[in-house]
Enzyme design. Structure first.
Site, short mmCIF file in Angstrom:
data_model
loop_
_atom_site.label_atom_id
_atom_site.label_comp_id
_atom_site.label_asym_id
_atom_site.label_seq_id
_atom_site.Cartn_x
_atom_site.Cartn_y
_atom_site.Cartn_z
N THR A 134 4.10 8.15 -11.39
CA THR A 134 2.80 7.67 -10.92
C THR A 134 1.64 8.20 -11.74
OG1 THR A 134 1.22 8.03 -9.11
CG2 THR A 134 3.02 9.55 -9.21
N GLU A 136 -0.80 9.45 -10.52
CA GLU A 136 -1.28 10.68 -9.87
C GLU A 136 -0.87 11.93 -10.66
OE1 GLU A 136 -3.00 11.68 -6.79
OE2 GLU A 136 -3.88 9.72 -7.16
N TYR A 158 1.38 15.58 -3.50
CA TYR A 158 2.12 14.39 -3.94
C TYR A 158 2.20 14.34 -5.47
CZ TYR A 158 2.93 9.44 -5.08
OH TYR A 158 3.40 8.26 -5.62
N LYS A 162 5.54 14.71 -7.78
CA LYS A 162 5.96 13.62 -8.67
C LYS A 162 6.02 14.10 -10.13
CE LYS A 162 6.54 9.68 -6.32
NZ LYS A 162 7.62 8.72 -6.50
P1 NAP Z 1 6.27 2.70 0.04
O1 NAP Z 1 5.92 1.33 0.46
O2 NAP Z 1 5.72 3.86 0.77
O3 NAP Z 1 7.89 2.81 0.06
C1 NAP Z 1 8.53 4.04 -0.05
C2 NAP Z 1 9.99 3.84 0.27
O4 NAP Z 1 10.64 5.12 0.24
C3 NAP Z 1 10.25 3.26 1.68
O5 NAP Z 1 11.36 2.41 1.63
C4 NAP Z 1 10.58 4.52 2.47
O6 NAP Z 1 11.36 4.28 3.61
C5 NAP Z 1 11.39 5.28 1.44
N1 NAP Z 1 11.54 6.69 1.77
C6 NAP Z 1 10.59 7.57 2.14
N2 NAP Z 1 11.13 8.78 2.34
C7 NAP Z 1 12.46 8.66 2.09
C8 NAP Z 1 13.56 9.55 2.16
N3 NAP Z 1 13.41 10.83 2.48
N4 NAP Z 1 14.79 9.08 1.82
C9 NAP Z 1 14.96 7.77 1.50
N5 NAP Z 1 13.97 6.87 1.44
C10 NAP Z 1 12.73 7.33 1.74
O7 NAP Z 1 5.93 2.92 -1.49
P2 NAP Z 1 5.74 1.82 -2.67
O8 NAP Z 1 4.30 1.50 -2.75
O9 NAP Z 1 6.75 0.77 -2.52
O10 NAP Z 1 6.07 2.70 -3.94
C11 NAP Z 1 7.41 2.83 -4.41
C12 NAP Z 1 7.53 4.11 -5.23
O11 NAP Z 1 6.61 4.07 -6.32
C13 NAP Z 1 7.21 5.39 -4.47
O12 NAP Z 1 8.05 6.39 -4.98
C14 NAP Z 1 5.77 5.69 -4.84
O13 NAP Z 1 5.51 7.07 -4.74
C15 NAP Z 1 5.73 5.20 -6.27
N6 NAP Z 1 4.44 4.71 -6.76
C16 NAP Z 1 3.74 3.78 -6.04
C17 NAP Z 1 2.55 3.29 -6.54
C18 NAP Z 1 1.76 2.26 -5.79
O14 NAP Z 1 0.56 2.11 -6.11
N7 NAP Z 1 2.34 1.52 -4.87
C19 NAP Z 1 2.07 3.75 -7.79
C20 NAP Z 1 2.85 4.68 -8.49
C21 NAP Z 1 4.03 5.14 -7.98
P3 NAP Z 1 10.66 3.92 5.02
O15 NAP Z 1 10.38 2.44 4.95
O16 NAP Z 1 11.72 4.31 5.97
O17 NAP Z 1 9.41 4.73 5.13
O1 G4F Z 2 -5.07 3.63 -1.42
P1 G4F Z 2 -4.97 5.08 -1.58
O2 G4F Z 2 -4.46 5.87 -0.43
O3 G4F Z 2 -4.09 5.32 -2.88
P2 G4F Z 2 -3.94 6.57 -3.88
O4 G4F Z 2 -4.31 7.83 -3.25
O5 G4F Z 2 -4.64 6.22 -5.14
O6 G4F Z 2 -2.36 6.59 -4.10
C1 G4F Z 2 -1.63 5.38 -4.36
O7 G4F Z 2 -1.57 5.17 -5.75
C2 G4F Z 2 -0.85 6.16 -6.49
C3 G4F Z 2 -0.91 5.76 -7.96
O8 G4F Z 2 -2.14 6.13 -8.50
C4 G4F Z 2 0.58 6.21 -5.97
F1 G4F Z 2 1.31 7.10 -6.70
C5 G4F Z 2 0.58 6.58 -4.51
O9 G4F Z 2 1.93 6.54 -4.02
C6 G4F Z 2 -0.24 5.55 -3.74
O10 G4F Z 2 0.44 4.32 -3.80
O11 G4F Z 2 -6.39 5.69 -1.95
C7 G4F Z 2 -7.15 5.17 -3.03
C8 G4F Z 2 -8.53 5.84 -3.02
C9 G4F Z 2 -8.46 7.37 -2.94
O12 G4F Z 2 -9.39 7.90 -3.85
C10 G4F Z 2 -8.89 7.72 -1.53
O13 G4F Z 2 -9.56 8.96 -1.38
O14 G4F Z 2 -9.22 5.44 -1.83
C11 G4F Z 2 -9.86 6.56 -1.27
N1 G4F Z 2 -10.10 6.31 0.16
C12 G4F Z 2 -11.32 6.29 0.75
N2 G4F Z 2 -11.20 6.09 2.05
C13 G4F Z 2 -9.17 6.13 1.10
C14 G4F Z 2 -9.86 5.97 2.31
N3 G4F Z 2 -7.83 6.05 1.02
C15 G4F Z 2 -7.15 5.81 2.17
N4 G4F Z 2 -5.82 5.71 2.11
N5 G4F Z 2 -7.78 5.67 3.39
C16 G4F Z 2 -9.15 5.74 3.50
O15 G4F Z 2 -9.70 5.63 4.59
#
Ligand code: NAP
Ligand code: G4F
Length: 356
Positions: A134, A136, A158, A162
């Site tokens: 990520t 992050e 987090y 990661k």
């Molecule tokens: P998500 O919607 O939160 O999905 C996470 C998945 O991991 C869900 O299926 C969850 O299961 C499963 N999980 C959580 N804890 C687990 C455990 N202990 N053992 C087995 N499975 C577990 O996340 P996503 O947005 O699809 O992202 C997929 C991956 O990419 C994650 O690793 C995230 O950190 C990474 N990532 C995401 C973004 C983004 O912007 N979306 C960016 C960079 C990296 P449940 O459904 O049971 O909770």
């Molecule tokens: O949508 P967010 O919670 O995503 P964040 O923290 O960027 O993380 C996501 O992207 C990462 C990749 O860069 C992934 F690795 C991670 O798993 C996840 O998918 O927050 C985005 C921004 C942050 O700066 C947060 O402080 O929105 C700001 N924010 C402001 N108000 C909020 C809120 N975020 C959340 N979730 N809820 C609020 O009320």
């Protein structure tokens, strides 16, 4: 030709569901790992679920990356060609409240999978491993926009967890010649995004307000900037990373970023709400509606900053440089931020109609 077998940890998540669709379309046999929960929560993949008593191409298994024996047995039984580790406690804000669990899942979970591969695949070197890394991990590093060469400076439990997974994936590649690769993905959203991430939370909140189901939307930091892409096209990059001759790490991003306030303004504009931003005595910002719209009344406070949603530490400005992915993977993003938000609003409006 024999079908390729993929094993997805995190199949019930946003990316897991799009990746499953993508791989089934490519004629893969897919095994997915779902957690045992008190209520079944496979809603994102229910439309592609196949009855295991028929002739399925998709089989779900119970599992958890915090349990080594489970991880080991699943890999041993399924004998996959490709493993996608998408499993994570993926919420940055929540990781401050659950730091140890986040490390168990997001760091040691990865190590458990890699160890199982090392033990089981010693001679064949067949299994290819994808790690969901990520942006992050860059945190507040000065080397912007971030590429594979930028320094890391994670700013949350987090991001730190990661970063361990990023390094252990690289270590196992170098030490044991495992095909292990990191996709360093920047934020990607979709109508399937979890409800408490900012894009989906904002859209749900504003649509709820229009229908009188919510009075105000409370948010945290409005000035963080994120590079937001569409999950559907980001999962294609995950697959492409595993189709290369050599394992390597790639930044996947759009190269453009916007503030949280830009996102909120865009959603309000798209649903036709007129409003003005103001500041209270403590410096918290709020938005007031300038006319009636749906259930929203003129002068109603519709958005308000609330300290509950500020994080103990913030990543201020994420923007990725995806030129390596463009050059080697021949991947580039096509969906704009505006198109992404439009699609999410449309789907949320449909969801709302179905429920009411
Ligand atoms: P998500 O919607 O939160 O999905 C996470 C998945 O991991 C869900 O299926 C969850 O299961 C499963 N999980 C959580 N804890 C687990 C455990 N202990 N053992 C087995 N499975 C577990 O996340 P996503 O947005 O699809 O992202 C997929 C991956 O990419 C994650 O690793 C995230 O950190 C990474 N990532 C995401 C973004 C983004 O912007 N979306 C960016 C960079 C990296 P449940 O459904 O049971 O909770
Ligand atoms: O949508 P967010 O919670 O995503 P964040 O923290 O960027 O993380 C996501 O992207 C990462 C990749 O860069 C992934 F690795 C991670 O798993 C996840 O998918 O927050 C985005 C921004 C942050 O700066 C947060 O402080 O929105 C700001 N924010 C402001 N108000 C909020 C809120 N975020 C959340 N979730 N809820 C609020 O009320």
């Amino acid at each position: 030709m024999k079908k390729k077998v993929a094993l997805i940890f995190g199949i019930t998540g946003q990316d897991g569901s799009y990746l499953t669709e993508f791989l089934l379309n490519k004629n893969y046999f897919v095994f997915g790992v779902k957690r045992r929960t008190s209520l079944i929560h496979t809603t994102r993949i229910d439309h592609i679920y196949e009855d295991r008593h028929l002739k399925p191409n998709l089989i779900l298994k119970y599992g958890d990356v915090t349990d080594f024996s489970n991880v080991f047995h699943i890999i041993s039984e399924t004998n996959p060609d490709e493993i996608y580790n998408l499993a994570a406690q993926s919420n940055v804000g929540v990781s401050f409240e659950l730091p140890e669990y986040t490390a168990q899942t997001d760091s040691i979970g990865t190590l458990r999978i890699l160890e199982a591969i090392r033990i089981l695949d010693k001679k064949k070197k067949k299994i290819k491993f994808y790690q969901a890394s990520t942006s992050e991990i860059f945190g507040n590093s000065p080397d912007k926009p971030y590429s594979e060469k930028s320094r890391f400076a994670p700013a949350s439990p987090y991001g730190t967890a990661k970063l361990y997974s990023y390094w252990i994936t690289k270590n196992y590649r170098e030490a044991y010649s495992i095909f292990a690769a990191n996709g360093i993905l920047f934020n990607h959203e979709s109508p399937r995004r979890g409800e408490n991430f900012i894009s989906r939370k904002t859209i749900i909140g504003i649509i709820n307000m229009l229908h009188g189901k919510q009075k105000c939307l409370y948010l945290g930091n409005l000035y963080a900037r994120r590079d937001w892409g569409h999950a559907k096209e980001f999962v294609e990059a995950q697959w492409k990373i595993l189709q290369q001759k050599k394992p390597d790490d790639f930044v996947i991003a759009t190269g453009k970023n916007y503030s949280v306030k830009d996102l909120v303004n865009l959603v309000l504009k798209k649903v036709g709400i007129r409003y003005i931003w103001k500041k209270d005595k403590k410096g918290f910002e709020y938005a007031v509606s300038l006319s009636d719209k749906g259930h929203i009344k003129k002068s109603q406070v519709i958005i308000k900053q609330d300290k509950t949603y500020f994080r103990p530490n913030e990543v201020h400005d994420l923007k990725g440089n995806y030129s390596k992915a463009k050059r080697i993977l021949k991947w580039k993003p096509k969906v704009s931020f505006d198109q992404l938000i439009t699609e999410m609003i449309k789907k949320e409006t449909e969801n709302h109609k179905k429920l009411s």
